[in-house]
Design a protein around this motif. Structure first.
Motif, mmCIF file in Angstrom:
data_model
loop_
_atom_site.group_PDB
_atom_site.id
_atom_site.type_symbol
_atom_site.label_atom_id
_atom_site.label_comp_id
_atom_site.label_asym_id
_atom_site.label_seq_id
_atom_site.Cartn_x
_atom_site.Cartn_y
_atom_site.Cartn_z
ATOM 1 N N GLY A 33 -0.468 21.162 -12.335
ATOM 2 C CA GLY A 33 -0.022 21.876 -11.402
ATOM 3 C C GLY A 33 -1.317 22.814 -11.250
ATOM 4 O O GLY A 33 -1.059 23.956 -10.353
ATOM 5 N N LYS A 34 -2.461 22.256 -11.266
ATOM 6 C CA LYS A 34 -3.595 23.434 -11.802
ATOM 7 C C LYS A 34 -3.717 23.551 -10.088
ATOM 8 O O LYS A 34 -4.119 24.783 -9.752
ATOM 9 C CB LYS A 34 -4.765 22.534 -12.098
ATOM 10 N N SER A 35 -4.039 22.506 -9.615
ATOM 11 C CA SER A 35 -3.487 22.992 -8.110
ATOM 12 C C SER A 35 -2.834 23.960 -7.154
ATOM 13 O O SER A 35 -3.609 25.069 -6.600
ATOM 14 C CB SER A 35 -4.351 21.615 -6.845
ATOM 15 N N MET A 49 -13.740 16.749 -5.455
ATOM 16 C CA MET A 49 -15.466 15.757 -5.469
ATOM 17 C C MET A 49 -15.349 14.997 -6.112
ATOM 18 O O MET A 49 -16.297 13.609 -6.231
ATOM 19 C CB MET A 49 -16.423 17.237 -6.120
ATOM 20 N N TYR A 50 -15.232 14.231 -7.669
ATOM 21 C CA TYR A 50 -15.444 12.926 -8.548
ATOM 22 C C TYR A 50 -14.539 11.931 -7.501
ATOM 23 O O TYR A 50 -15.472 10.564 -7.395
ATOM 24 C CB TYR A 50 -14.167 13.394 -9.582
ATOM 25 N N ARG A 51 -13.314 12.226 -7.373
ATOM 26 C CA ARG A 51 -12.302 11.623 -5.926
ATOM 27 C C ARG A 51 -13.881 10.778 -5.341
ATOM 28 O O ARG A 51 -13.481 9.216 -4.532
ATOM 29 C CB ARG A 51 -11.037 11.981 -5.740
ATOM 30 N N ILE A 57 -8.764 9.763 -0.468
ATOM 31 C CA ILE A 57 -9.030 9.966 -2.588
ATOM 32 C C ILE A 57 -7.756 10.168 -3.182
ATOM 33 O O ILE A 57 -7.853 10.154 -4.085
ATOM 34 C CB ILE A 57 -10.063 11.581 -1.979
ATOM 35 N N ARG A 58 -6.856 10.687 -2.884
ATOM 36 C CA ARG A 58 -5.334 10.867 -2.895
ATOM 37 C C ARG A 58 -4.867 9.548 -3.366
ATOM 38 O O ARG A 58 -3.719 9.736 -3.564
ATOM 39 C CB ARG A 58 -4.604 12.026 -2.457
ATOM 40 N N THR A 59 -5.259 8.030 -3.415
ATOM 41 C CA THR A 59 -4.791 7.026 -3.570
ATOM 42 C C THR A 59 -4.083 6.806 -4.954
ATOM 43 O O THR A 59 -5.889 7.178 -5.085
ATOM 44 C CB THR A 59 -5.115 5.959 -2.166
ATOM 45 N N VAL A 87 -15.543 6.368 -13.596
ATOM 46 C CA VAL A 87 -16.749 6.848 -12.705
ATOM 47 C C VAL A 87 -17.250 8.650 -12.723
ATOM 48 O O VAL A 87 -18.270 9.101 -13.540
ATOM 49 C CB VAL A 87 -16.109 7.103 -10.765
ATOM 50 N N ALA A 88 -16.182 9.191 -13.708
ATOM 51 C CA ALA A 88 -16.377 10.713 -14.116
ATOM 52 C C ALA A 88 -17.463 11.074 -16.015
ATOM 53 O O ALA A 88 -17.869 11.679 -15.726
ATOM 54 C CB ALA A 88 -15.017 11.218 -13.509
ATOM 55 N N ALA A 89 -16.806 9.979 -15.966
ATOM 56 C CA ALA A 89 -17.952 9.333 -17.487
ATOM 57 C C ALA A 89 -18.933 9.293 -17.274
ATOM 58 O O ALA A 89 -19.792 9.803 -18.342
ATOM 59 C CB ALA A 89 -16.794 8.299 -17.940
ATOM 60 N N GLY A 104 -10.678 21.418 -12.665
ATOM 61 C CA GLY A 104 -11.420 20.489 -13.158
ATOM 62 C C GLY A 104 -10.812 20.182 -14.914
ATOM 63 O O GLY A 104 -9.699 20.825 -14.724
ATOM 64 N N ARG A 105 -11.535 19.825 -15.059
ATOM 65 C CA ARG A 105 -11.836 19.348 -16.824
ATOM 66 C C ARG A 105 -12.221 20.351 -17.895
ATOM 67 O O ARG A 105 -12.042 20.042 -18.844
ATOM 68 C CB ARG A 105 -11.620 17.575 -16.823
ATOM 69 N N ASP A 106 -13.994 20.791 -17.126
ATOM 70 C CA ASP A 106 -14.784 21.477 -17.386
ATOM 71 C C ASP A 106 -14.936 22.619 -17.054
ATOM 72 O O ASP A 106 -16.405 22.707 -17.482
ATOM 73 C CB ASP A 106 -15.637 20.073 -17.924
HETATM 74 O O1 DC Z 1 -7.433 16.746 -11.088
HETATM 75 P P1 DC Z 1 -7.850 15.318 -10.544
HETATM 76 O O2 DC Z 1 -6.787 14.540 -11.327
HETATM 77 O O3 DC Z 1 -7.611 15.168 -9.571
HETATM 78 O O4 DC Z 1 -9.534 14.439 -11.003
HETATM 79 C C1 DC Z 1 -9.448 12.917 -10.935
HETATM 80 C C2 DC Z 1 -10.048 13.014 -12.474
HETATM 81 O O5 DC Z 1 -11.816 13.562 -12.263
HETATM 82 C C3 DC Z 1 -9.984 13.083 -13.213
HETATM 83 O O6 DC Z 1 -8.789 12.139 -13.764
HETATM 84 C C4 DC Z 1 -10.415 13.493 -14.200
HETATM 85 C C5 DC Z 1 -12.106 13.805 -13.087
HETATM 86 N N1 DC Z 1 -12.466 14.850 -13.750
HETATM 87 C C6 DC Z 1 -13.421 15.616 -14.341
HETATM 88 O O7 DC Z 1 -13.923 14.326 -14.826
HETATM 89 N N2 DC Z 1 -14.335 17.208 -14.209
HETATM 90 C C7 DC Z 1 -13.324 17.855 -13.462
HETATM 91 N N3 DC Z 1 -14.069 18.678 -13.480
HETATM 92 C C8 DC Z 1 -12.710 17.219 -12.598
HETATM 93 C C9 DC Z 1 -11.955 16.470 -12.425
#
Ligand code: DC
Length: 231
Positions: free
Chosen positions: A17-19, A39-41, A96-98, A108-110, A135-137
């Protein structure tokens, strides 16, 4: 009393529920909201469209060589009240939401080169402050000096149920087990990758919203925000 613009960094696992919270905060504070997951999507969608990545294949070198040709922008949609993701001039908010994108995005995000490009763009967006970014970081890498850092968690089951409902509402053909598996697999990849893994920043405030209503959460967060903006 002086009111200052701050940076609000919201990190956490997928579907916590971040967004939803970020959008509400941005609206209340008249701040810009940036969904970095989008953006990553979008980069993942580009890689899929060019066949750089499939479920059993990933040519990360081709993607890295093509990164300069990926132009991302957010365009505010006044009807929706938030910005939509554009990839090379095309609105890709739906694509991008599929679940197909969700299944490949963590790979890809790695990639460090992908992260470097997106982190740079995110830092530019926050130069003037007055921003809520999720996001995550965000609290660890993008804005380590953010005035307010939140870290959201919830049980995998609660999160998968939320995501499953969202996908069904959009008319996607998915089953619950597939969604739960995707949530768990992304948790694993996102928190164990070498470059900027998902971890709670030391100074982040943690919210487990498995059983917390949106209103309660929002009120608690707003009181943290008010502490930070009124000095
Ligand atoms: O928030 P989300 O579920 O839409 O993010 C999709 C993917 O993008 C998530 O699995 C990991 C990556 N991500 C990331 O590595 N760093 C971020 N700042 C945001 C998302």
């Amino acid at each position: 009393m002086i009111s200052t613009k701050i940076i609000i960094a919201i990190d956490g696992f997928s579907s916590t529920g971040k967004s939803t919270i970020a959008k509400q905060l941005a609206k209340r504070l008249n701040y810009i909201y940036v969904d970095t997951g989008a953006m990553y999507r979008a980069v993942t969608l580009h890689a899929m469209n060019r066949n750089y990545v499939t479920s059993d294949f990933f040519d990360s070198t081709k993607l890295i060589l093509d990164l300069d040709n990926i132009k991302l922008s957010f365009v505010f949609n006044p009807e929706l009240g938030f910005a939509e993701m554009f990839l090379n001039g095309t609105n890709v908010e739906k694509e991008i939401r599929t679940i197909q994108v969700s299944k490949l995005v963590s790979k890809v995000a790695a990639i460090p080169q992908v992260r470097r490009k997106l982190v740079h763009e995110q830092q530019n967006m926050g130069k003037e402050k007055g921003i809520v970014m999720d996001g995550r970081d965000i609290g660890t890498v993008v804005f380590p000096d953010a005035e307010l850092k939140l870290f959201m968690t919830a049980s995998a089951d609660k999160r998968a149920t939320r995501r499953y409902k969202e996908l069904l509402d959009r008319g996607d053909d998915v089953n619950y087990d597939e969604v739960l598996q995707n949530v768990q697999e992304r948790d694993r990849i996102d928190s164990t990758r070498k470059d900027s893994p998902l971890i709670k920043a030391k100074d982040a405030v943690e919210f487990d919203n498995s059983d917390m209503g949106l209103e309660e959460q929002f009120d608690r967060i707003m009181s943290l925000v008010n502490d930070r903006i009124t000095k």
